[in-house]
Design a protein around this motif. Structure first.
Motif, PDB file in Angstrom:
ATOM      1  N   MET A 151       0.853  -1.166   0.000  1.00  0.00           N
ATOM      2  CA  MET A 151       0.000   0.000   0.000  1.00  0.00           C
ATOM      3  C   MET A 151       0.904   1.236   0.000  1.00  0.00           C
ATOM      4  O   MET A 151       1.908   1.279   0.702  1.00  0.00           O
ATOM      5  N   LYS A 152       0.536   2.236  -0.770  1.00  0.00           N
ATOM      6  CA  LYS A 152       1.268   3.497  -0.789  1.00  0.00           C
ATOM      7  C   LYS A 152       0.615   4.447   0.217  1.00  0.00           C
ATOM      8  O   LYS A 152      -0.538   4.837   0.066  1.00  0.00           O
ATOM      9  N   ILE A 153       1.385   4.794   1.244  1.00  0.00           N
ATOM     10  CA  ILE A 153       0.894   5.622   2.339  1.00  0.00           C
ATOM     11  C   ILE A 153       1.677   6.924   2.360  1.00  0.00           C
ATOM     12  O   ILE A 153       2.903   6.911   2.308  1.00  0.00           O
ATOM     13  N   VAL A 154       0.976   8.040   2.450  1.00  0.00           N
ATOM     14  CA  VAL A 154       1.624   9.326   2.677  1.00  0.00           C
ATOM     15  C   VAL A 154       1.238   9.772   4.081  1.00  0.00           C
ATOM     16  O   VAL A 154       0.047   9.907   4.394  1.00  0.00           O
ATOM     17  N   VAL A 155       2.252   9.946   4.930  1.00  0.00           N
ATOM     18  CA  VAL A 155       2.046  10.407   6.300  1.00  0.00           C
ATOM     19  C   VAL A 155       2.419  11.881   6.349  1.00  0.00           C
ATOM     20  O   VAL A 155       3.524  12.264   5.967  1.00  0.00           O
ATOM     21  N   ILE A 156       1.488  12.699   6.790  1.00  0.00           N
ATOM     22  CA  ILE A 156       1.739  14.128   6.953  1.00  0.00           C
ATOM     23  C   ILE A 156       2.026  14.356   8.430  1.00  0.00           C
ATOM     24  O   ILE A 156       1.132  14.237   9.266  1.00  0.00           O
ATOM     25  N   GLY A 157       3.286  14.619   8.729  1.00  0.00           N
ATOM     26  CA  GLY A 157       3.757  14.758  10.094  1.00  0.00           C
ATOM     27  C   GLY A 157       4.875  13.758  10.344  1.00  0.00           C
ATOM     28  O   GLY A 157       4.690  12.563  10.162  1.00  0.00           O
ATOM     29  N   ARG A 158       6.026  14.270  10.713  1.00  0.00           N
ATOM     30  CA  ARG A 158       7.194  13.412  10.953  1.00  0.00           C
ATOM     31  C   ARG A 158       7.557  13.316  12.432  1.00  0.00           C
ATOM     32  O   ARG A 158       8.638  12.865  12.777  1.00  0.00           O
ATOM     33  N   GLY A 159       6.655  13.737  13.294  1.00  0.00           N
ATOM     34  CA  GLY A 159       6.933  13.712  14.727  1.00  0.00           C
ATOM     35  C   GLY A 159       6.849  12.314  15.305  1.00  0.00           C
ATOM     36  O   GLY A 159       6.971  11.318  14.591  1.00  0.00           O
ATOM     37  N   HIS A 160       6.620  12.232  16.594  1.00  0.00           N
ATOM     38  CA  HIS A 160       6.582  10.946  17.277  1.00  0.00           C
ATOM     39  C   HIS A 160       5.514  10.025  16.693  1.00  0.00           C
ATOM     40  O   HIS A 160       5.788   8.853  16.424  1.00  0.00           O
ATOM     41  N   VAL A 161       4.307  10.534  16.490  1.00  0.00           N
ATOM     42  CA  VAL A 161       3.218   9.705  15.979  1.00  0.00           C
ATOM     43  C   VAL A 161       3.435   9.403  14.492  1.00  0.00           C
ATOM     44  O   VAL A 161       3.507   8.241  14.089  1.00  0.00           O
ATOM     45  N   GLY A 162       3.527  10.432  13.667  1.00  0.00           N
ATOM     46  CA  GLY A 162       3.679  10.227  12.228  1.00  0.00           C
ATOM     47  C   GLY A 162       4.938   9.471  11.863  1.00  0.00           C
ATOM     48  O   GLY A 162       4.901   8.509  11.089  1.00  0.00           O
ATOM     49  N   GLY A 163       6.061   9.892  12.432  1.00  0.00           N
ATOM     50  CA  GLY A 163       7.321   9.215  12.151  1.00  0.00           C
ATOM     51  C   GLY A 163       7.336   7.782  12.660  1.00  0.00           C
ATOM     52  O   GLY A 163       7.839   6.874  12.001  1.00  0.00           O
ATOM     53  N   GLY A 164       6.761   7.577  13.837  1.00  0.00           N
ATOM     54  CA  GLY A 164       6.694   6.231  14.414  1.00  0.00           C
ATOM     55  C   GLY A 164       5.825   5.297  13.595  1.00  0.00           C
ATOM     56  O   GLY A 164       6.201   4.146  13.331  1.00  0.00           O
ATOM     57  N   LEU A 165       4.653   5.768  13.187  1.00  0.00           N
ATOM     58  CA  LEU A 165       3.784   4.939  12.355  1.00  0.00           C
ATOM     59  C   LEU A 165       4.437   4.652  11.011  1.00  0.00           C
ATOM     60  O   LEU A 165       4.365   3.526  10.504  1.00  0.00           O
ATOM     61  N   ALA A 166       5.092   5.649  10.433  1.00  0.00           N
ATOM     62  CA  ALA A 166       5.775   5.444   9.149  1.00  0.00           C
ATOM     63  C   ALA A 166       6.814   4.331   9.272  1.00  0.00           C
ATOM     64  O   ALA A 166       6.917   3.466   8.389  1.00  0.00           O
ATOM     65  N   ARG A 167       7.567   4.315  10.362  1.00  0.00           N
ATOM     66  CA  ARG A 167       8.572   3.253  10.569  1.00  0.00           C
ATOM     67  C   ARG A 167       7.910   1.884  10.709  1.00  0.00           C
ATOM     68  O   ARG A 167       8.379   0.896  10.135  1.00  0.00           O
ATOM     69  N   LEU A 168       6.829   1.815  11.481  1.00  0.00           N
ATOM     70  CA  LEU A 168       6.133   0.536  11.663  1.00  0.00           C
ATOM     71  C   LEU A 168       5.622   0.002  10.327  1.00  0.00           C
ATOM     72  O   LEU A 168       5.781  -1.181  10.013  1.00  0.00           O
ATOM     73  N   TRP A 169       4.991   0.874   9.549  1.00  0.00           N
ATOM     74  CA  TRP A 169       4.420   0.422   8.275  1.00  0.00           C
ATOM     75  C   TRP A 169       5.490   0.115   7.236  1.00  0.00           C
ATOM     76  O   TRP A 169       5.340  -0.820   6.454  1.00  0.00           O
TER      77      TRP A 169
END
Length: 182
Positions: A1-19
């Motif tokens: 899946m192609k995901i664009v996360v807007i926000g690189r902080g704890h939540v956005g960056g953390g979820l991006a790493r998990l996915w």
């Protein structure tokens, strides 16, 4: 899946790493903005007061399914019943509220738990499968609380309880299950 996360902080960056670790193609956009064209799903993980500015710096937002992972720590804009509704008014696609009742500081410990922690979410019908799949792919057991309206507001309003518990426990996981499932 192609995901664009807007926000690189704890939540956005953390979820991006998990996915990313689960094989998803993830792009994380920060304050400088970027392009969301071609995203299967957009995840918004910024401070409530920054939603308009953050989304205004992103091109290619055109009705994609969206997950609102924002928390509200400031005064609410009365023009919208929830942050999810505010985001939906800008992006225009089906929307879910998810990941806002979990602690980003505990993301690295999800896989160490005896059972998958829960992730409460509310969603429009056409965003529900995205919230469920991305919850599972982050290591959570998705728990549907109902439609975006009124579910998103209920989740946002529960942040006071979450903060009160965290003051005593520190970052924590939670699990909602039917009898016999624990």
């Amino acid at each position: 899946m192609k995901i664009v996360v807007i926000g690189r902080g704890h939540v956005g960056g953390g979820l991006a790493r998990l996915w990313s670790g689960r094989g998803h193609q993830v792009g994380a956009l920060g304050r400088d903005g970027g392009d969301a064209t071609g995203a299967d799903v957009v995840v918004v993980a910024v401070g409530a007061a920054q939603i308009s500015d953050a989304l205004g710096a992103v091109t290619g937002l055109a009705g994609q399914p969206t997950i609102d992972a924002c928390n509200i720590y400031t005064d609410r804009q009365n023009a919208f019943p929830s942050l999810s509704h505010q985001i939906q008014s800008i992006i225009g696609g089906p929307t879910a509220k998810a990941f806002s009742t979990n602690f980003a500081s505990a993301y690295d410990q999800i896989g160490e738990q005896r059972v998958a922690p829960s992730n409460l979410y509310a969603a429009d019908d056409d965003a529900r499968s995205y919230a469920e799949q991305l919850s599972v792919d982050a290591g959570y057991e998705p728990v549907y609380v109902g439609a975006l309206d009124p579910g998103a507001r209920l989740l946002e309003d529960s942040s006071g309880l979450t903060r009160a518990l965290a003051a005593r426990l520190g970052p924590f996981f939670y699990r909602y299950a039917q009898p016999g499932q624990l």
